[in-house]
Design an enzyme around this catalytic site. Structure first.
Site, PDB file in Angstrom:
ATOM      1  N   PRO A 108     -34.379  -2.050   0.834  1.00 57.03           N
ATOM      2  CA  PRO A 108     -33.625  -2.422  -0.454  1.00 57.03           C
ATOM      3  C   PRO A 108     -33.145  -2.168  -1.183  1.00 57.03           C
ATOM      4  O   PRO A 108     -34.332  -0.923  -1.352  1.00 57.03           O
ATOM      5  CB  PRO A 108     -35.077  -4.187  -0.161  1.00 57.03           C
ATOM      6  CG  PRO A 108     -36.448  -2.641   0.373  1.00 57.03           C
ATOM      7  CD  PRO A 108     -35.788  -2.607   1.242  1.00 57.03           C
ATOM      8  N   THR A 109     -32.375  -1.559  -1.974  1.00 52.75           N
ATOM      9  CA  THR A 109     -31.926  -1.105  -3.102  1.00 52.75           C
ATOM     10  C   THR A 109     -31.743  -2.399  -3.912  1.00 52.75           C
ATOM     11  O   THR A 109     -30.527  -2.972  -3.283  1.00 52.75           O
ATOM     12  CB  THR A 109     -31.027   0.077  -2.510  1.00 52.75           C
ATOM     13  OG1 THR A 109     -30.225  -0.336  -2.262  1.00 52.75           O
ATOM     14  CG2 THR A 109     -31.495   0.689  -1.632  1.00 52.75           C
ATOM     15  N   GLY A 110     -32.413  -2.286  -5.664  1.00 50.24           N
ATOM     16  CA  GLY A 110     -31.106  -2.755  -6.562  1.00 50.24           C
ATOM     17  C   GLY A 110     -29.485  -2.261  -6.811  1.00 50.24           C
ATOM     18  O   GLY A 110     -29.528  -1.257  -6.624  1.00 50.24           O
ATOM     19  N   TYR A 162     -39.367 -10.052  -4.496  1.00 50.00           N
ATOM     20  CA  TYR A 162     -40.130  -9.230  -6.017  1.00 50.00           C
ATOM     21  C   TYR A 162     -40.867 -10.933  -5.998  1.00 50.00           C
ATOM     22  O   TYR A 162     -39.944 -11.608  -6.546  1.00 50.00           O
ATOM     23  CB  TYR A 162     -39.353  -8.958  -6.585  1.00 50.00           C
ATOM     24  CG  TYR A 162     -38.678  -7.137  -6.868  1.00 50.00           C
ATOM     25  CD1 TYR A 162     -39.759  -6.462  -6.624  1.00 50.00           C
ATOM     26  CD2 TYR A 162     -37.542  -6.855  -6.406  1.00 50.00           C
ATOM     27  CE1 TYR A 162     -39.890  -5.380  -6.315  1.00 50.00           C
ATOM     28  CE2 TYR A 162     -37.037  -5.777  -6.405  1.00 50.00           C
ATOM     29  CZ  TYR A 162     -38.213  -4.502  -6.771  1.00 50.00           C
ATOM     30  OH  TYR A 162     -38.308  -3.827  -6.480  1.00 50.00           O
ATOM     31  N   ARG A 197     -38.866   5.103 -15.281  1.00 58.92           N
ATOM     32  CA  ARG A 197     -38.185   5.638 -15.101  1.00 58.92           C
ATOM     33  C   ARG A 197     -36.972   6.654 -16.248  1.00 58.92           C
ATOM     34  O   ARG A 197     -36.209   5.713 -16.576  1.00 58.92           O
ATOM     35  CB  ARG A 197     -37.294   5.101 -14.067  1.00 58.92           C
ATOM     36  CG  ARG A 197     -37.866   4.470 -13.170  1.00 58.92           C
ATOM     37  CD  ARG A 197     -36.790   3.424 -12.393  1.00 58.92           C
ATOM     38  NE  ARG A 197     -38.054   2.872 -11.097  1.00 58.92           N
ATOM     39  CZ  ARG A 197     -37.691   1.358 -10.688  1.00 58.92           C
ATOM     40  NH1 ARG A 197     -36.760   1.383 -11.088  1.00 58.92           N
ATOM     41  NH2 ARG A 197     -38.594   0.260 -10.744  1.00 58.92           N
ATOM     42  N   SER A 300     -45.775   2.865   1.187  1.00 55.42           N
ATOM     43  CA  SER A 300     -44.691   3.785   0.468  1.00 55.42           C
ATOM     44  C   SER A 300     -44.849   3.328  -1.281  1.00 55.42           C
ATOM     45  O   SER A 300     -45.978   2.979  -1.518  1.00 55.42           O
ATOM     46  CB  SER A 300     -43.617   2.584   0.198  1.00 55.42           C
ATOM     47  OG  SER A 300     -42.900   2.347  -0.625  1.00 55.42           O
ATOM     48  N   HIS A 302     -42.725   3.456  -2.896  1.00 54.84           N
ATOM     49  CA  HIS A 302     -41.440   3.217  -3.902  1.00 54.84           C
ATOM     50  C   HIS A 302     -40.606   3.584  -4.087  1.00 54.84           C
ATOM     51  O   HIS A 302     -39.347   4.698  -4.991  1.00 54.84           O
ATOM     52  CB  HIS A 302     -41.741   2.274  -5.633  1.00 54.84           C
ATOM     53  CG  HIS A 302     -40.942   0.919  -5.781  1.00 54.84           C
ATOM     54  ND1 HIS A 302     -41.052  -0.201  -5.374  1.00 54.84           N
ATOM     55  CD2 HIS A 302     -40.230   0.918  -6.331  1.00 54.84           C
ATOM     56  CE1 HIS A 302     -40.258  -0.666  -6.024  1.00 54.84           C
ATOM     57  NE2 HIS A 302     -38.949   0.085  -6.274  1.00 54.84           N
ATOM     58  N   ARG A 305     -40.714   5.941  -7.778  1.00 57.31           N
ATOM     59  CA  ARG A 305     -40.429   5.202  -8.756  1.00 57.31           C
ATOM     60  C   ARG A 305     -41.276   4.325  -9.801  1.00 57.31           C
ATOM     61  O   ARG A 305     -40.347   3.723 -10.495  1.00 57.31           O
ATOM     62  CB  ARG A 305     -39.131   4.287  -8.123  1.00 57.31           C
ATOM     63  CG  ARG A 305     -37.851   5.765  -7.994  1.00 57.31           C
ATOM     64  CD  ARG A 305     -37.253   4.442  -6.921  1.00 57.31           C
ATOM     65  NE  ARG A 305     -35.938   3.693  -8.177  1.00 57.31           N
ATOM     66  CZ  ARG A 305     -34.687   3.685  -8.235  1.00 57.31           C
ATOM     67  NH1 ARG A 305     -34.462   6.004  -8.289  1.00 57.31           N
ATOM     68  NH2 ARG A 305     -34.185   3.290  -9.047  1.00 57.31           N
ATOM     69  N   ILE A 336     -37.778  10.466   2.963  1.00 56.12           N
ATOM     70  CA  ILE A 336     -37.157  10.529   4.361  1.00 56.12           C
ATOM     71  C   ILE A 336     -35.172  10.639   3.920  1.00 56.12           C
ATOM     72  O   ILE A 336     -34.401   9.899   3.595  1.00 56.12           O
ATOM     73  CB  ILE A 336     -36.819   8.893   5.377  1.00 56.12           C
ATOM     74  CG1 ILE A 336     -38.135   9.152   5.490  1.00 56.12           C
ATOM     75  CG2 ILE A 336     -35.727   9.630   6.965  1.00 56.12           C
ATOM     76  CD1 ILE A 336     -38.875   7.574   6.854  1.00 56.12           C
ATOM     77  N   MET A 337     -35.138  12.136   4.166  1.00 54.02           N
ATOM     78  CA  MET A 337     -33.685  12.711   4.499  1.00 54.02           C
ATOM     79  C   MET A 337     -33.327  13.047   5.673  1.00 54.02           C
ATOM     80  O   MET A 337     -32.100  14.014   5.292  1.00 54.02           O
ATOM     81  CB  MET A 337     -34.164  13.600   3.151  1.00 54.02           C
ATOM     82  CG  MET A 337     -34.357  13.134   1.856  1.00 54.02           C
ATOM     83  SD  MET A 337     -32.735  12.371   0.897  1.00 54.02           S
ATOM     84  CE  MET A 337     -31.847  13.247   0.798  1.00 54.02           C
TER      85      MET A 337
END
Length: 413
Positions: A108-110, A162, A197, A300, A302, A305, A336-337
């Site tokens: 999930p990405t915002g 959230y 951030r 995780s 996050h 972040r 993970i890349m």
């Protein structure tokens, strides 16, 4: 003895000359030239304004957590077996009761339409085509129902929650996700407040993007991005009212720092599908979640972040698997890349891994086509790594295939 030489003869030269058929599609040409996620990142950086790229790229404070997570994967030593039949490789297995064609899916990405106007629809469509799960964020920029429609009946959709201070609004989203056919709820528990951030603060990152003197100059260098942004549906949150402040201000205003295990149990009672807790960073918390009866935990931090200097999930993986792996699934996120990172995680007990930045690099590089390319690169790397390890199925991967080389060793008091 001197070498005898002769003039080159045409019939010897002609077989060596092979001209590639020109490809006049610029997007296809640049995506096909990308052989790694790092290549997609380079393209994304060229095509995306600094604030949006830095939001994807950045982490909290000194960004040590992210750097350490990536270093942990670089410090993997593989132990291949030889003389195994790997003519056919099966890269899929069941994740939370349903088959996933690969042991990874989209995290999930915002603010995803900030990266590219196709946003979550590109991710959901690509995931469905690849037979892997797609997770939609509470902070997504595409409505729940639209994501479900794009993925179609074959799509595997997870909703990431959230918990807000307004509990009724939070659970209204959960009810919408259930009604739309989402089969898994991913409860994120590591954001009681926003992490620092700093890239976002320095860039004045806001939703929607504000046109300042700095961004106006950026527009001149990234006209294609601004053209897409200004000629499509205005950027806003799919699940919230419009917001005109910074990301950190939004998180601190909305997210509830009082959420505890009792709240998690209450959420579990409301949700009819599978429940995953994302953001687990200790063995004790993994065990507590397992005791509560969740279906999986996601190790995780996050993506680095939130809390800088947080534990490295990949380092934590073997201990959590040993403690709760027979009772619940253990998933992994952060850093993970490559497909080799995925294979190493599975070997140490992860049932499933999630890609966030890698997915967004592909999205920024080329929309839906770029996400397809991300998945294709990772699939090729997973298959190749398995073959070179002498492994024909994910079930054959085991801890003996991997050594985590040590850099960060706790100091003995």
């Amino acid at each position: 003895m001197s070498t005898k030489r002769q003039f080159p003869r045409p019939h010897d030269i002609l077989p060596l000359i092979r001209f590639k058929k020109p490809d006049f599609n610029a997007k296809r040409r640049r995506l096909n030239a990308a052989l790694t996620i790092a290549d997609l990142r380079a393209i994304a950086k060229q095509r995306t304004p600094r604030a949006a790229f830095d939001y994807t790229e950045g982490a909290a404070e000194g960004e040590l957590s992210l750097a350490r997570a990536r270093q942990a994967f670089e410090d993997v030593e593989f132990h291949p077996a030889i003389l195994r039949d790997v003519s056919k490789v099966d890269t899929g297995w069941d994740v939370l009761g349903k088959r996933s064609a690969l042991p990874f899916g989209i995290a999930p990405t915002g603010f995803t339409r900030m990266m590219h106007t196709e946003g979550e629809t590109a991710g959901a469509g690509a995931a469905a085509a690849a037979g892997i799960p797609f997770a939609l964020s509470t902070m997504g920029t595409t409505p729940i129902e639209e994501v479900a429609a794009v993925g179609g009946p074959e799509g595997r959709h997870w909703f990431q929650l959230y918990m807000w201070k307004d509990r009724d609004r939070s659970m209204a989203l959960v009810e919408r996700a259930a009604a739309a056919g989402f089969d898994t709820l991913l409860v994120t528990v590591d954001v009681p407040v926003a992490g620092a951030r700093l890239r976002d603060k320095r860039n004045g990152f806001a939703i929607p993007p504000a046109i300042t003197a700095r961004t106006f100059f950026d527009m001149a260098r990234k006209p294609h991005w601004w053209f897409d942004m200004l000629t499509t549906e205005p950027l806003s949150f799919a699940s919230l009212n419009r917001w005109s402040g910074t990301v950190a201000e939004l998180l601190d205003t909305m997210f509830d720092p009082t959420v505890d295990y009792a709240d998690l149990a209450w959420i579990k009672e409301q949700w009819p599908g599978k429940l995953v807790v994302k953001g687990v960073q200790t063995v004790a918390d993994a065990k507590a979640c397992a005791d509560l009866g969740v279906d999986a935990v996601t190790l995780s931090n996050h993506g680095g972040r939130q809390l800088d200097r947080a534990p490295v999930p990949f380092h934590l993986l073997p201990r959590v698997v040993k403690e709760v792996g027979e009772d619940i699934e253990v998933h992994l996120d952060t850093g993970i890349m490559s497909g080799a990172d995925v294979v190493a995680s599975v070997a140490l007990g992860a049932r499933y891994t999630m890609i966030g930045r890698a997915y967004l690099y592909g999205l920024m590089a080329g929309g839906r086509d770029g996400v397809d390319r991300t998945i294709a690169i990772l699939r090729e790397e997973v298959e190749r790594t398995m073959r070179l390890l002498g492994v024909a199925a994910l079930e054959e991967l085991e801890p003996g295939h991997v050594t985590q080389l040590q850099r960060l060793v706790p100091r003995v008091a």
